[in-house]
Design a protein around this motif. Structure first.
Motif, PDB file in Angstrom:
ATOM      1  N   UNK A  48      62.376  47.444  59.049  1.00 35.18           N
ATOM      2  CA  UNK A  48      63.878  48.330  59.152  1.00 35.18           C
ATOM      3  C   UNK A  48      63.800  48.959  57.786  1.00 35.18           C
ATOM      4  N   UNK A  49      64.663  48.838  57.328  1.00 38.34           N
ATOM      5  CA  UNK A  49      64.962  49.151  55.869  1.00 38.34           C
ATOM      6  C   UNK A  49      64.325  50.541  55.607  1.00 38.34           C
ATOM      7  N   UNK A  50      63.228  50.032  55.291  1.00 32.82           N
ATOM      8  CA  UNK A  50      61.772  51.223  55.351  1.00 32.82           C
ATOM      9  C   UNK A  50      62.275  52.927  56.545  1.00 32.82           C
ATOM     10  N   UNK A 109      59.065  57.529  40.641  1.00 36.62           N
ATOM     11  CA  UNK A 109      59.423  55.843  41.147  1.00 36.62           C
ATOM     12  C   UNK A 109      57.586  55.534  41.972  1.00 36.62           C
ATOM     13  N   UNK A 110      57.693  56.718  43.105  1.00 38.76           N
ATOM     14  CA  UNK A 110      56.389  55.805  44.015  1.00 38.76           C
ATOM     15  C   UNK A 110      54.739  56.369  42.694  1.00 38.76           C
ATOM     16  N   UNK A 117      50.362  48.743  41.129  1.00 38.66           N
ATOM     17  CA  UNK A 117      49.826  48.273  42.237  1.00 38.66           C
ATOM     18  C   UNK A 117      51.423  47.469  42.750  1.00 38.66           C
ATOM     19  N   UNK A 118      52.902  48.284  43.050  1.00 34.60           N
ATOM     20  CA  UNK A 118      54.173  47.162  43.261  1.00 34.60           C
ATOM     21  C   UNK A 118      54.468  47.025  44.675  1.00 34.60           C
ATOM     22  N   UNK A 119      54.011  45.648  45.234  1.00 31.93           N
ATOM     23  CA  UNK A 119      54.194  44.992  46.737  1.00 31.93           C
ATOM     24  C   UNK A 119      55.537  44.776  46.884  1.00 31.93           C
ATOM     25  N   UNK A 123      57.204  39.205  54.283  1.00 32.82           N
ATOM     26  CA  UNK A 123      56.376  38.030  54.716  1.00 32.82           C
ATOM     27  C   UNK A 123      54.873  39.110  54.633  1.00 32.82           C
ATOM     28  N   UNK A 124      54.754  39.770  54.943  1.00 33.06           N
ATOM     29  CA  UNK A 124      53.897  41.655  55.224  1.00 33.06           C
ATOM     30  C   UNK A 124      53.891  42.083  53.915  1.00 33.06           C
ATOM     31  N   UNK A 125      52.961  42.114  52.876  1.00 37.93           N
ATOM     32  CA  UNK A 125      53.146  42.824  51.698  1.00 37.93           C
ATOM     33  C   UNK A 125      52.508  44.007  52.147  1.00 37.93           C
ATOM     34  N   UNK A 126      53.357  45.327  51.429  1.00 35.58           N
ATOM     35  CA  UNK A 126      53.213  46.725  51.865  1.00 35.58           C
ATOM     36  C   UNK A 126      53.332  47.023  50.009  1.00 35.58           C
ATOM     37  N   UNK A 127      52.511  48.094  49.627  1.00 34.84           N
ATOM     38  CA  UNK A 127      52.323  48.591  49.034  1.00 34.84           C
ATOM     39  C   UNK A 127      53.780  49.328  48.319  1.00 34.84           C
TER      40      UNK A 127
END
Length: 182
Positions: A48-50, A109-110, A117-119, A123-127
């Motif tokens: 939701x935040x993203x 930043x991106x 490889x920032x994740x 609970x769901x790990x997203x790059x």
């Protein structure tokens, strides 16, 4: 790029922002109603935040071009002719410089998130570069819109974000009633 192509770009970004708004609604409803029926949406708050960030940044160029951004025109409204065009160009130059810097830093930043490889830690790990890309893309499209307006004003044209003056008294009353500018 032609004006038509750029207008389609801004419109597409606006529609994409709208899709993220719908996504936020769906996620919020699933999160709220899910509590009642023991349905868990893993990392729902993160998504939701993203989506909120993507919606806000992707909608910037379309909002700018439609003249819906908050703009303080106390000085510009009092100027006419060449002085007004110069003031518009200075304003657009400052805006372009700020947004170019913001775009560059967001892009860095991106890129760093991708390179290292920032994740996400949910609970769901997203790059992290994936949700950060919406911000970068939205800023880049806004920068293009500002640059296009700068060229239009430099050539002596009226900025797209500035509404046509009302032609009739009824049109003026209608704009004021709708809360729009004159």
């Amino acid at each position: 790029m032609t004006r038509r192509t750029l207008d389609l770009l801004y419109l597409a970004a606006g529609y994409l922002a709208g899709l993220f708004l719908v996504g936020i609604f769906v996620l919020m409803m699933l999160l709220s109603l899910g509590r009642e029926v023991n349905l868990n949406v893993p990392s729902g708050d993160d998504f939701t935040a993203w989506s909120l960030v993507a919606m806000a940044f992707l909608g910037l160029a379309h909002t700018f071009r439609k003249g819906e951004m908050i703009r303080v025109g106390l000085l510009l409204e009092r100027l006419h002719g060449r002085p007004r065009r110069i003031a518009e160009l200075v304003s657009l130059t400052i805006a372009a410089a700020f947004i170019a810097y913001f775009t560059w830093q967001a892009g860095k930043l991106a890129y760093d998130s991708w390179q290292f490889f920032d994740m996400s830690t949910g609970v769901v790990s997203v790059p992290l570069w994936i949700p950060q890309s919406g911000m970068v893309l939205g800023l880049a499209i806004l920068l293009i819109a500002i640059a296009e307006e700068w060229v239009t004003v430099a050539r002596g044209g009226r900025p797209t974000y500035e509404p046509e003056p009302p032609k009739t008294t009824e049109e003026l009353i209608e704009r004021v009633a709708q809360g729009g500018g004159v």
